[in-house]
Design a protein around this motif. Structure first.
Motif, PDB file in Angstrom:
ATOM      1  N   ASN A  75       0.844  -1.187   0.000  1.00 46.46           N
ATOM      2  CA  ASN A  75       0.000   0.000   0.000  1.00 46.46           C
ATOM      3  C   ASN A  75       0.884   1.243   0.000  1.00 46.46           C
ATOM      4  OD1 ASN A  75      -1.537   2.197   0.865  1.00 46.46           O
ATOM      5  ND2 ASN A  75      -2.968   0.870   1.965  1.00 46.46           N
ATOM      6  N   ARG A  76       0.650   2.126  -0.956  1.00 51.10           N
ATOM      7  CA  ARG A  76       1.546   3.260  -1.144  1.00 51.10           C
ATOM      8  C   ARG A  76       1.531   4.231   0.037  1.00 51.10           C
ATOM      9  NH1 ARG A  76       4.642   5.334  -4.963  1.00 51.10           N
ATOM     10  NH2 ARG A  76       4.858   7.582  -4.827  1.00 51.10           N
ATOM     11  N   THR A  77       0.315   4.506   0.546  1.00 49.95           N
ATOM     12  CA  THR A  77       0.236   5.457   1.666  1.00 49.95           C
ATOM     13  C   THR A  77       0.952   4.916   2.895  1.00 49.95           C
ATOM     14  OG1 THR A  77      -1.976   4.554   1.944  1.00 49.95           O
ATOM     15  CG2 THR A  77      -1.833   6.813   1.147  1.00 49.95           C
ATOM     16  N   VAL A  78       0.842   3.600   3.083  1.00 52.22           N
ATOM     17  CA  VAL A  78       1.500   2.986   4.236  1.00 52.22           C
ATOM     18  C   VAL A  78       3.010   3.147   4.100  1.00 52.22           C
ATOM     19  CG1 VAL A  78       1.931   0.820   5.442  1.00 52.22           C
ATOM     20  CG2 VAL A  78      -0.349   1.337   4.606  1.00 52.22           C
ATOM     21  N   ARG A  83       8.055   5.557   5.721  1.00 52.82           N
ATOM     22  CA  ARG A  83       9.281   6.289   5.371  1.00 52.82           C
ATOM     23  C   ARG A  83       9.398   7.581   6.176  1.00 52.82           C
ATOM     24  NH1 ARG A  83      12.405   5.159   0.878  1.00 52.82           N
ATOM     25  NH2 ARG A  83      11.604   3.386  -0.296  1.00 52.82           N
ATOM     26  N   ALA A  84       8.280   8.306   6.250  1.00 54.81           N
ATOM     27  CA  ALA A  84       8.283   9.572   6.989  1.00 54.81           C
ATOM     28  C   ALA A  84       8.633   9.328   8.456  1.00 54.81           C
ATOM     29  CB  ALA A  84       6.919  10.238   6.877  1.00 54.81           C
ATOM     30  N   LEU A  85       8.034   8.265   9.009  1.00 55.99           N
ATOM     31  CA  LEU A  85       8.287   7.966  10.415  1.00 55.99           C
ATOM     32  C   LEU A  85       9.741   7.587  10.644  1.00 55.99           C
ATOM     33  CD1 LEU A  85       5.081   5.927  11.274  1.00 55.99           C
ATOM     34  CD2 LEU A  85       5.758   8.088  12.299  1.00 55.99           C
ATOM     35  N   LYS A  86      10.269   6.817   9.706  1.00 53.20           N
ATOM     36  CA  LYS A  86      11.663   6.383   9.836  1.00 53.20           C
ATOM     37  C   LYS A  86      12.593   7.592   9.764  1.00 53.20           C
ATOM     38  CE  LYS A  86      14.291   3.263  10.753  1.00 53.20           C
ATOM     39  NZ  LYS A  86      13.978   2.484  11.963  1.00 53.20           N
ATOM     40  N   ARG A  87      12.242   8.513   8.873  1.00 48.21           N
ATOM     41  CA  ARG A  87      13.070   9.713   8.717  1.00 48.21           C
ATOM     42  C   ARG A  87      13.071  10.520  10.016  1.00 48.21           C
ATOM     43  NH1 ARG A  87      13.162  14.893   6.797  1.00 48.21           N
ATOM     44  NH2 ARG A  87      14.834  15.321   5.283  1.00 48.21           N
ATOM     45  N   ASP A  88      11.877  10.686  10.564  1.00 48.58           N
ATOM     46  CA  ASP A  88      11.760  11.383  11.859  1.00 48.58           C
ATOM     47  C   ASP A  88      12.597  10.687  12.912  1.00 48.58           C
ATOM     48  OD1 ASP A  88      10.017  13.025  10.675  1.00 48.58           O
ATOM     49  OD2 ASP A  88       8.203  12.235  11.647  1.00 48.58           O
ATOM     50  N   LEU A 109       5.514   3.481  14.501  1.00 50.02           N
ATOM     51  CA  LEU A 109       6.118   2.640  13.470  1.00 50.02           C
ATOM     52  C   LEU A 109       5.993   1.160  13.847  1.00 50.02           C
ATOM     53  CD1 LEU A 109       7.459   3.040  10.787  1.00 50.02           C
ATOM     54  CD2 LEU A 109       9.655   3.260  11.918  1.00 50.02           C
ATOM     55  N   ALA A 110       6.178   0.893  15.136  1.00 49.03           N
ATOM     56  CA  ALA A 110       6.055  -0.489  15.604  1.00 49.03           C
ATOM     57  C   ALA A 110       4.656  -1.022  15.314  1.00 49.03           C
ATOM     58  CB  ALA A 110       6.340  -0.560  17.093  1.00 49.03           C
ATOM     59  N   LEU A 111       3.644  -0.163  15.493  1.00 54.79           N
ATOM     60  CA  LEU A 111       2.267  -0.576  15.216  1.00 54.79           C
ATOM     61  C   LEU A 111       2.080  -0.884  13.735  1.00 54.79           C
ATOM     62  CD1 LEU A 111       0.035   1.709  17.445  1.00 54.79           C
ATOM     63  CD2 LEU A 111       0.137  -0.764  17.458  1.00 54.79           C
ATOM     64  N   LEU A 112       2.728  -0.070  12.893  1.00 54.73           N
ATOM     65  CA  LEU A 112       2.655  -0.318  11.448  1.00 54.73           C
ATOM     66  C   LEU A 112       3.267  -1.671  11.118  1.00 54.73           C
ATOM     67  CD1 LEU A 112       3.542   2.818   9.294  1.00 54.73           C
ATOM     68  CD2 LEU A 112       1.402   1.557   9.422  1.00 54.73           C
ATOM     69  N   TYR A 113       4.454  -1.915  11.663  1.00 52.28           N
ATOM     70  CA  TYR A 113       5.126  -3.203  11.414  1.00 52.28           C
ATOM     71  C   TYR A 113       4.233  -4.336  11.853  1.00 52.28           C
ATOM     72  CZ  TYR A 113       9.514  -0.553  11.132  1.00 52.28           C
ATOM     73  OH  TYR A 113      10.491   0.314  10.795  1.00 52.28           O
ATOM     74  N   SER A 114       3.647  -4.141  13.038  1.00 54.76           N
ATOM     75  CA  SER A 114       2.836  -5.205  13.605  1.00 54.76           C
ATOM     76  C   SER A 114       1.593  -5.443  12.745  1.00 54.76           C
ATOM     77  CB  SER A 114       2.482  -4.814  15.024  1.00 54.76           C
ATOM     78  OG  SER A 114       1.350  -5.475  15.446  1.00 54.76           O
ATOM     79  N   LYS A 115       1.001  -4.340  12.263  1.00 52.34           N
ATOM     80  CA  LYS A 115      -0.222  -4.456  11.462  1.00 52.34           C
ATOM     81  C   LYS A 115       0.057  -5.192  10.158  1.00 52.34           C
ATOM     82  CE  LYS A 115      -3.965  -1.539   9.801  1.00 52.34           C
ATOM     83  NZ  LYS A 115      -4.260  -0.147   9.454  1.00 52.34           N
TER      84      LYS A 115
END
Lengths: 324, 123
Positions: A75-78, A83-88, A109-115
């Motif tokens: 998913n592109r938005t994800v 990427r934005a979170l990682k940059r931060d 970011l952890a929640l994203l990975y988990s999802k």
């Protein structure tokens, strides 16, 4: 969880995980992050700021190169968000403020990975890859004083390990959440209370009875007694593999509570093994009204309620066994 | 707040409407002891539907009331114990051993008439 915004859900997760100031301080102690480290990390600010996009790219390129890491990029938005979170994150790593707020930021970011079910191994490998690239840049920049550069990089690595600890904990916590919900679901499903005649309930118990489940069983039974105005309950424990003194005690409690509500309980389905082990353990079930099998229990219950079941010998013509 | 005791045939019905203090309970017990005798009751129903807690003192007093009533010639049935209350009592190890319990007033009356040898309302 899904209906909450990312901010709110990280706050909730942090609370559930117990990620407070004390916890974060403890984590910093564990990775041995001192004020000297923070001072050294400050010298790396320029390197990281200059290369931040490159570093972010390294991390995600590595992920996308592996089959296990690709789910995040469907998913592109994800992907953009990650990427934005990682940059931060990279910028925050050299910022020098590692407080609760910093820790909670990492959770999103952890929640994203988990999802997106990012494999922990893949995450760790990508993170290592990222660190390697940062290390290269740092060493290149500090060529004149390699020892200082190395020390600074190792200090940064402590922060990295602090973050890994938080992210791994969060991912594991989320995974266990699934297990917890499923456990609850299984428990709920496995304690049905069925009405089989007017004022007669059947309570089949299958599986292991622990304290938590015993409480659930008792609660649902008592509610059902009230709702159905039951007078007799047949509790069938054929499916309970083992009974020890604790389980026996739970059964007695359930029966006593039902009695207080004016319903008598007939316990059926004590297998030969169970009966023998109860005798061997010296557990007194004299308080319980026990009958060998479910059929016997049903007959006794019907007798108590004043039913007489007679075989008429007639069968309703054309009635299929399923419908009839 | 005193507990009203109503007479219905040869049965006394005491409906506890609100949480009772220990003093109320003792008064209630004394009240029952005299009324059972003076009204020549054969049965006593104590309705605790409205109570959401039964502590050890209340349980002990209820047992005492039942025993007193028995000595005066009336069988006692405690009716309307709520699921939560029943559960809490069992967990705390409080028992109403020796006292009949029933789901509600109707059941209690049926139980009493069954005991005194008459035919109950249900066929």
């Amino acid at each position: 969880m899904t209906e909450l915004g990312p901010q709110a859900s990280t706050q909730v997760l942090a609370r559930e995980m117990g990620l407070d100031q004390q916890n974060v301080e403890r984590r910093k102690r564990i990775v041995d992050l001192t004020s000297e480290d923070i001072a050294r990390i400050a010298t790396l600010r320029d390197v990281v700021a200059d290369h931040v996009d490159e570093f972010t790219g390294v991390f995600f390129d590595y992920l996308v190169s592996l089959d296990e890491g690709r789910a995040l990029f469907a998913n592109r938005t994800v992907t953009e968000r990650a990427r934005a979170l990682k940059r931060d994150h990279l910028l925050a790593m050299v910022e020098g403020r590692y407080d609760t707020e910093y820790a909670i930021k990492r959770l999103e970011l952890a929640l994203l990975y988990s999802k997106y079910e990012l494999d922990l191994r893949v995450f760790l490998a990508a993170f290592h890859h990222l660190l390697k690239r940062i290390g290269q840049s740092v060493m290149r920049r500090g060529e004149s004083a390699p020892l200082e550069a190395f020390e600074a990089f190792m200090s940064l690595k402590k922060v990295a390990f602090l973050d890994i600890g938080i992210v791994v904990d969060a991912i594991v916590f989320e995974r266990e959440r699934v297990i917890r919900t499923q456990q609850d679901a299984i428990r709920e499903l496995s304690t049905p209370v069925l009405q089989i005649r007017e004022r007669l309930l059947l309570l089949p118990i299958i599986g292991v009875i622990d304290t938590h489940r015993a409480r659930l069983i008792t609660e649902s039974l008592l509610k059902a007694i009230r709702a159905n105005r039951a007078k007799v309950v047949v509790m069938d424990i054929t499916g309970v593999a083992t009974i020890d003194s604790k389980v026996a005690n739970h059964l007695i409690q359930t029966v006593t509570a039902a009695k207080l509500m004016g319903a008598s309980v007939i316990v059926t389905g004590l297998s030969a093994d169970v009966a023998q082990s109860l005798v061997a353990l010296g557990i007194d079930l004299a308080k319980l009204n026990t009958v060998g099998d479910l059929q016997g229990g049903m007959e006794e219950a019907e007798a108590l309620l004043g039913y007489r079941v007679t075989l008429t010998g007639e069968r309703v013509a054309g009635a299929s066994p399923l419908v009839g | 707040m005193p507990v009203p005791i109503l007479k219905q045939g040869d049965v006394l019905i005491a409906s506890i409407q609100a949480a009772l203090s220990d003093r109320d309970l003792v008064e209630f017990r004394d009240d029952v002891a005299t009324r059972v005798g003076s009204l020549r009751a054969r049965g006593l129903i104590i309705d605790v539907t409205a109570l959401d807690v039964l502590d050890s003192f209340a349980t002990r007093t209820l047992r005492g009331i039942a025993y007193t009533a028995k000595l005066r010639g009336a069988n006692t049935v405690v009716v309307g114990i709520q699921p939560d209350v029943a559960f809490a009592m069992v967990e705390l190890g409080l028992s109403l051993e020796g006292i009949a319990t029933a789901l509600d007033l109707e059941e209690g009356l049926a139980l009493l008439s069954q005991r005194s040898g008459q035919r109950g309302g249900r066929s």
